[in-house]
Structures are given as C-alpha cells and as structure tokens.
Design a protein around this motif. Sequence first.
Motif, PDB file in Angstrom:
ATOM      1  N   CYS A  60       8.843   9.501 -24.697  1.00  0.00           N
ATOM      2  CA  CYS A  60       7.971  10.504 -24.089  1.00  0.00           C
ATOM      3  C   CYS A  60       8.676  11.169 -22.908  1.00  0.00           C
ATOM      4  CB  CYS A  60       6.676   9.835 -23.635  1.00  0.00           C
ATOM      5  SG  CYS A  60       5.522  10.975 -22.847  1.00  0.00           S
ATOM      6  N   CYS A  76       1.109  11.226 -26.702  1.00  0.00           N
ATOM      7  CA  CYS A  76       1.430   9.938 -26.098  1.00  0.00           C
ATOM      8  C   CYS A  76       0.129   9.235 -25.719  1.00  0.00           C
ATOM      9  CB  CYS A  76       2.293  10.157 -24.866  1.00  0.00           C
ATOM     10  SG  CYS A  76       2.781   8.632 -24.024  1.00  0.00           S
ATOM     11  N   HIS A 128       6.917   9.997 -18.779  1.00  0.00           N
ATOM     12  CA  HIS A 128       7.185   8.756 -18.032  1.00  0.00           C
ATOM     13  C   HIS A 128       8.050   7.780 -18.808  1.00  0.00           C
ATOM     14  CE1 HIS A 128       3.078  10.300 -16.998  1.00  0.00           C
ATOM     15  NE2 HIS A 128       3.706  10.445 -15.835  1.00  0.00           N
ATOM     16  N   HIS A 178      -0.213   7.150 -23.404  1.00  0.00           N
ATOM     17  CA  HIS A 178      -0.252   6.870 -21.965  1.00  0.00           C
ATOM     18  C   HIS A 178      -1.076   7.925 -21.242  1.00  0.00           C
ATOM     19  CE1 HIS A 178       1.731   6.795 -17.824  1.00  0.00           C
ATOM     20  NE2 HIS A 178       0.957   5.739 -17.890  1.00  0.00           N
ATOM     21  N   SER A 200       7.763   6.347 -21.922  1.00  0.00           N
ATOM     22  CA  SER A 200       7.303   5.403 -22.950  1.00  0.00           C
ATOM     23  C   SER A 200       8.025   5.669 -24.257  1.00  0.00           C
ATOM     24  CB  SER A 200       5.796   5.555 -23.195  1.00  0.00           C
ATOM     25  OG  SER A 200       5.057   5.125 -22.096  1.00  0.00           O
TER      26      SER A 200
HETATM   27  S1  FES Z   1       2.404  10.511 -20.818  1.00  0.00           S
HETATM   28 FE1  FES Z   1       3.873   9.565 -22.115  1.00  0.00          FE
HETATM   29  S2  FES Z   1       4.728   8.020 -20.870  1.00  0.00           S
HETATM   30 FE2  FES Z   1       3.223   8.890 -19.618  1.00  0.00          FE
END
Ligand code: FES
Length: 111
Positions: A63, A44, A66, A46, A68
């Motif tokens: 994901c 991911c 969080h 993020h 995403s």
């Molecule tokens: S690590 Fe994937 S949304 Fe935060």
Amino acid sequence: MTRHRIAGIDDLPEGEMAKYDVGGRTICLANVKGVGFRAIDDRCTHEDESLSEGFLCGEDVECPAHGSRFSFLTGEVSGLPATMPVRVYEVSVDDGSVYVDLAVDAPSSAA
Ligand code: FES
C-alpha cells in the motif's frame, strides 16, 4: 452474470498492476511474474487507500499510504499495519481476455 471481462491479456505486462472498475466494484488486477493474473479488492483494509496506486513486490502488493502488504495469492496480510485480509477474486483467461468472477472467491489452494 458475475463473470466480467476486465482486460485483454496484452493490456497488463508481467510485473504490472492496474485498477479496473467492473460490476460496481473496484478491482486491483496484477500480472504476477511466474504466476499470472490475480485480482483483489483495490481498497486497503487499513485506511481505504487504493492498492493499485502502490507497489507490486513479487506476489504481494504494498500500500502506498503506510506500507501494508497483502498477498495477491491469498489476500492475507503480509506486512503491517493492516490486520484484515483483502478479498481475492477468481480470475480466468479465455480467448485473449482476462475475466474476473465477482461472486466467487479464489480458492485458498491458489497459494
Ligand atoms: S491505508 Fe494502506 S497501509 Fe494505511
């Protein structure tokens, strides 16, 4: 050699995804319903969570950390908080096996 065999076509039923280590990369391969096999980077953008641990929602992966979402077709973000796309790899099916080409991004026209 950039084209690698990643799985057999029977290894991944339609509607499922899995993580594969191939050619020094970690790939999330999905058998997307009505579309076929698609491959993206497993991390991911993020906070580096493994996308293959998440959820396949139609043509998107969600994901597990969080929430995403990324499109398996384009790699683009389809749900926040991530803002950067993931890489999409060109996938081919040949003689009962699924191959991924690590040097070639999938054409965006695959969307
Ligand atoms: S690590 Fe994937 S949304 Fe935060």
